[in-house]
Design an enzyme around this catalytic site. Structure first.
Site, mmCIF file in Angstrom:
data_model
loop_
_atom_site.group_PDB
_atom_site.id
_atom_site.type_symbol
_atom_site.label_atom_id
_atom_site.label_comp_id
_atom_site.label_asym_id
_atom_site.label_seq_id
_atom_site.Cartn_x
_atom_site.Cartn_y
_atom_site.Cartn_z
ATOM 1 N N GLY A 42 4.484 3.850 -11.562
ATOM 2 C CA GLY A 42 3.611 4.978 -11.869
ATOM 3 C C GLY A 42 3.158 5.024 -13.303
ATOM 4 O O GLY A 42 2.781 6.088 -13.807
ATOM 5 N N GLY A 43 3.180 3.879 -14.005
ATOM 6 C CA GLY A 43 2.724 3.856 -15.388
ATOM 7 C C GLY A 43 3.754 4.312 -16.392
ATOM 8 O O GLY A 43 3.503 4.246 -17.605
ATOM 9 N N ARG B 241 7.918 1.402 -0.434
ATOM 10 C CA ARG B 241 7.747 2.752 0.105
ATOM 11 C C ARG B 241 6.304 2.913 0.560
ATOM 12 O O ARG B 241 5.471 2.023 0.375
ATOM 13 C CB ARG B 241 8.039 3.801 -0.973
ATOM 14 N N HIS C 143 -7.058 -4.406 -10.285
ATOM 15 C CA HIS C 143 -5.732 -4.096 -9.751
ATOM 16 C C HIS C 143 -5.875 -4.052 -8.234
ATOM 17 O O HIS C 143 -6.452 -3.111 -7.683
ATOM 18 C CB HIS C 143 -5.251 -2.752 -10.304
#
Length: 664
Positions: free
Chosen positions: A168-169, A296, A212
């Protein structure tokens, strides 16, 4: 893995993903259990479930990251299975193992698979052994500053610093030159420790302006593994995705097949089961490099669902109970070829004009777009807490092709209304309308190239917006006996037939409009020396339409203690009547040495002490809010005369943190 049969599912998450899982589970006949923290006691996901269980205090560590409390909640409610959603404990092998030991079905991969891919260094070693192309870098155990600096120099700048755990960065920094490396290393390590409990880092060569691209995979317990095509997630800020689409504008059928085959092989190499995503960087020459695997369901899974025409949560529940995958690869490929195009944007509580600073507060008015899929857990009066992620909703458009999806998304974004706190809704609209995005040319450098800070700054309001603000104030005074904003600030009359000076703050800019109130919902106004006739043509509780010099102007609006919030032409504004407010002392010409908190958050680092000298731009302390760290810098050269906080303190917006006396 062992197949389990279950009929009651505990969702170890909150907000929109909890509601999304509940929706599929209920359709399939499963009972659901919602868990909640103190901050979420009255949240929509709590009311939607069949059973509920309180976990603890608002802090994630006491609630949604509290493994023991979640296992106990499952025991107390009779749940036989746990769905982790995404974020929090979704990629925590200890949690998956704790579920297994408690006799619960963890709806996801095995703890071993999560552990194998959860550590970026270990995952890259596994992928290299499996023949998956990886970005060159340093994966070593020696984490000392000196060794990391040495390795960065060997790799060659620019380099990426990444946390080995989580995603998540968080714990991620790009460094372009030697002088900035150590500070970035310390910042990334601190953020990683706070977010994931581990400060272990890796280094990678930064691929300049890549795409990405991620591949969605799915595996069952019978050895079947398929891929469901790619998602292009190139538009990002702070290394966090904002816009995702499927298919990618640049991925050819041949490249899709190649990346899909690599991803399927990688999943088989770790005996993967369930939904997973392999993330790659795609360079300008069509070469792709493995970054990480998310073990996930992804936030952006909805675009894949739209294109392939399946429910991925339904597949998760099926596979967790030993069922075989419903579709073969050739069937999925056929659907990908005819499934059209889907684009998702993430609506976030953040201010793009202030470097995407997270926002918290109460929602005054929420209206979801009618013709888009909108996954959310929002409602009027809901408090957006500073304890959790800033994402509020996901808006997904699906069309026959990319142009069709873009048109639907643009229209739906304009329909979407959220008032009471700042969001990135207008910024998202600007992104999807930008020629580089509409042409399919966006890379990970899209925002920094086309929307640097100067381009994100708010433009001065036009006279029509000023007249609309004054008209909405007049309408609110006329229709609301007890306005929610302070009584001393609305003393001007909305029914006088002689001109009055209406003074207000519009987005913190002090303005004045000369208003003459006529009969029948009509006003004559003078804004910036330009006369305008304003006529109210329709109004409801939260919407009003005016004719301003013949132009139809529709606005959605709502009042809070902070003022009257409205959105017009897709841009949200806040207006506060100051006609009879006491004058504010002019502080122009003097730089303020009182540094206040820009948001709710927790102090996680203090870099100065009393009596220490400072320079303009120097980092003074760090506040963590909504899972991200934010440096608070000195506005001037001077000396620290008072330090009001320490590590661990919770702070509120406007709270004084540090006082600095200016150097002369």
């Amino acid at each position: 893995m062992t197949a389990h049969r279950f009929n009651t599912i505990l969702i170890a998450n909150r907000g929109e993903i909890a509601l999304r899982v509940i929706r599929s589970a209920r359709r399939l006949g499963y009972r659901t259990v919602a868990v909640y923290s103190e901050a979420d006691r009255n949240a929509p996901h709590v009311r939607a479930a069949d059973l509920v269980a309180h976990l603890g205090a608002s802090q994630p560590s006491a609630s949604y990251l509290n493994i023991a409390a979640i296992i106990d909640a499952a025991r107390r409610t009779g749940a036989q299975a746990v769905h982790p959603g995404y974020g929090f404990l979704a990629e925590n092998p200890e949690f998956a193992n704790a579920c297994m030991e408690a006799g619960l079905c963890f709806i996801g991969p095995s703890a071993w698979s999560i552990l194998s891919m959860g550590n970026k260094a270990g995952a890259k070693r596994l992928m290299e052994e499996a023949g998956v192309p990886c970005v060159p870098g340093y994966l070593g155990k020696d984490q000392s500053d000196a060794r990391m600096l040495e390795e960065a120099r060997l790799i060659g700048y620019p380099v990426m610093i990444k946390a080995t755990s989580g995603g998540g960065g968080r714990g991620m920094r790009r460094v372009d030159e030697d002088a900035d490396f150590i500070a970035a290393l310390h910042s990334a390590r601190s953020e990683a420790e706070n977010a994931f409990g581990s400060g272990e880092l890796i280094l990678e060569k930064a691929i300049v302006e890549p795409r990405h691209i991620e591949i969605q995979v799915f595996a069952d317990q019978h050895g079947n593994v398929v891929h469901l095509g790619e998602r292009d997630c190139s538009v990002q800020r702070r290394h966090q995705k904002l816009i995702e689409e499927s298919p990618s504008p640049v991925v050819t059928p041949a490249l899709r097949a190649q990346m899909g085959a690599v991803s399927v092989a990688a999943a088989k190499a770790i005996d993967y089961v369930g939904a997973g995503t392999l993330e790659f960087l795609l360079d300008r020459d069509g070469n792709f490099y493995f970054m990480e695997m998310n073990t996930r369901l992804q936030v952006e899974h909805a675009v894949t669902e739209a294109v392939v025409g399946i429910d991925l949560v339904e597949w998760q529940l099926l596979v967790a109970q030993g069922g075989a995958l419903p579709l073969h690869q050739d069937e999925i490929d056929a659907r990908l070829a005819t499934g059209g195009h889907a684009i998702e944007v993430r609506l976030c509580a953040e201010d793009p004009n202030e470097n995407f600073l997270p926002q918290s507060g109460d929602i005054a008015y929420w209206k979801a777009p009618v013709n888009l899929r909108c996954d959310h857990a929002l409602e009027n009066g809901l408090t957006i807490s500073p304890y959790y992620d800033s994402m509020l909703a996901k808006l997904v458009a699906h069309g026959s092709d990319r142009a069709d999806a873009l048109r639907r998304l643009d229209y739906g974004l304009n329909e979407c209304v959220l008032l009471g706190l700042k969001t990135n809704r207008h910024f998202l609209s600007r992104c999807v309308r930008h020629p580089a995005f509409t042409a399919g040319h966006a890379t990970t450098a899209f925002i920094e190239t086309f929307f640097p800070a100067s381009a994100r700054a708010a433009s001065p309001c036009e006279p029509v917006v000023k007249c609309l603000a004054a008209a909405l104030l007049a309408l609110r005074l006329r229709t609301q006996e007890k306005p929610r904003y302070p009584a001393e600030l609305h003393g001007w009359s909305s029914s006088c037939v002689y001109p009055q000076h209406c003074r207000f703050l519009l987005d913190d800019e002090a303005l004045e409009v000369l208003v003459t109130t006529m009969q029948g919902g009509r006003w004559q106004m003078d804004a910036d020396g330009k006369d305008a006739e304003v006529v109210l043509t329709a109004s409801s509780e939260n919407d009003a339409t005016f004719q301003i010099d013949g132009r139809a102007c529709r606005a959605s609006y709502a009042s809070t203690d902070a003022g009257l919030h409205f959105v017009f032409d897709g841009i949200a504004h806040t207006v506060r009547d100051t006609t009879y407010a006491p004058p504010v002392r002019d502080m122009a010409g003097s730089a303020s040495g009182r540094i206040t908190a820009p948001m709710n958050g927790q102090v996680v680092a203090v870099h100065v002490q009393h009596g220490e000298g400072t320079t303009a731009g120097q980092a003074l302390l760090v506040i963590e809010a909504m899972k991200m760290e934010h440096s608070i810098v000195s506005p001037l050269d001077g000396e620290v005369v008072s330090l009001h906080v320490q590590i661990g303190d919770q702070v509120a917006p406007g709270q004084v943190l540090v006082e600095i006396s200016a150097a002369f």
